[in-house]
Write a protein that holds these residues in place. Structure first.
Motif, short mmCIF file in Angstrom:
data_model
loop_
_atom_site.label_atom_id
_atom_site.label_comp_id
_atom_site.label_asym_id
_atom_site.label_seq_id
_atom_site.Cartn_x
_atom_site.Cartn_y
_atom_site.Cartn_z
N VAL A 79 0.94 -1.29 -0.06
CA VAL A 79 -0.04 -0.03 0.02
C VAL A 79 1.11 0.91 0.06
CG1 VAL A 79 -1.70 1.19 1.11
CG2 VAL A 79 -1.80 -1.32 1.17
N TYR A 80 0.70 1.94 -0.90
CA TYR A 80 1.35 3.42 -0.93
C TYR A 80 0.38 4.59 -0.84
CZ TYR A 80 4.85 0.48 -3.55
OH TYR A 80 5.73 -0.22 -3.96
N MET A 81 0.47 5.20 0.36
CA MET A 81 -0.23 6.33 0.58
C MET A 81 0.33 7.74 0.15
SD MET A 81 -1.58 5.72 4.30
CE MET A 81 -2.54 4.22 4.90
N ILE A 82 -0.46 8.41 -0.70
CA ILE A 82 0.18 9.61 -1.63
C ILE A 82 -0.31 10.62 -1.07
CG2 ILE A 82 0.74 10.60 -3.81
CD1 ILE A 82 1.67 7.45 -3.25
N GLY A 83 0.21 11.78 -0.64
CA GLY A 83 -0.09 13.05 -0.25
C GLY A 83 -0.52 13.95 -1.14
N ARG A 84 -0.88 15.25 -0.72
CA ARG A 84 -1.48 16.26 -1.67
C ARG A 84 -0.60 16.47 -2.77
NH1 ARG A 84 -3.76 22.20 0.33
NH2 ARG A 84 -4.32 22.69 -1.53
N PHE A 85 0.73 16.73 -2.60
CA PHE A 85 1.57 16.98 -3.86
C PHE A 85 2.31 15.98 -4.29
CE2 PHE A 85 1.01 20.90 -1.07
CZ PHE A 85 0.42 21.69 -1.99
#
Length: 101
Positions: A79-85
């Motif tokens: 699982v890769y959680m990606i932030g706003r930018f």
């Protein structure tokens, strides 16, 4: 003029920084993020891994823009959680009794 020079420089630098963040947010779409992190997954996993092993969905936490789940050929889940930018986030796991929103 000499008194206001440093303030003008700081204001200009701040404006350029905010413009840059806006530019990144406007031109970075979910498809590009999914492609990038699918390639990262393939590079990390190696044999048998394909970009099509990955699917993306919206984040369930406030600071998470996108969650990408990749299932390895052995059946393990990454699982890769990606932030706003577009930055990869390492968030502490939610408590087991926390409700998903």
């Amino acid at each position: 003029m000499l008194r206001w020079g440093p303030l003008a420089v700081v204001t200009l630098i701040g404006a350029l920084f905010v413009f840059r963040l806006g530019w990144i947010a406007a031109h970075l779409d979910e498809s590009a993020l999914l492609e990038h992190y699918a390639r990262l997954y393939v590079a990390e996993t190696g044999d048998g891994a394909q970009p099509s092993d990955c699917v993306g969905g919206p984040g369930t936490r406030r600071q998470v823009r996108l969650v990408i789940r990749c299932t390895t050929p052995q059946g393990a889940l990454r699982v890769y959680m990606i932030g706003r930018f577009g930055r990869l986030l390492t968030l502490p796991p939610a408590p087991p009794d926390a409700a998903e929103t």
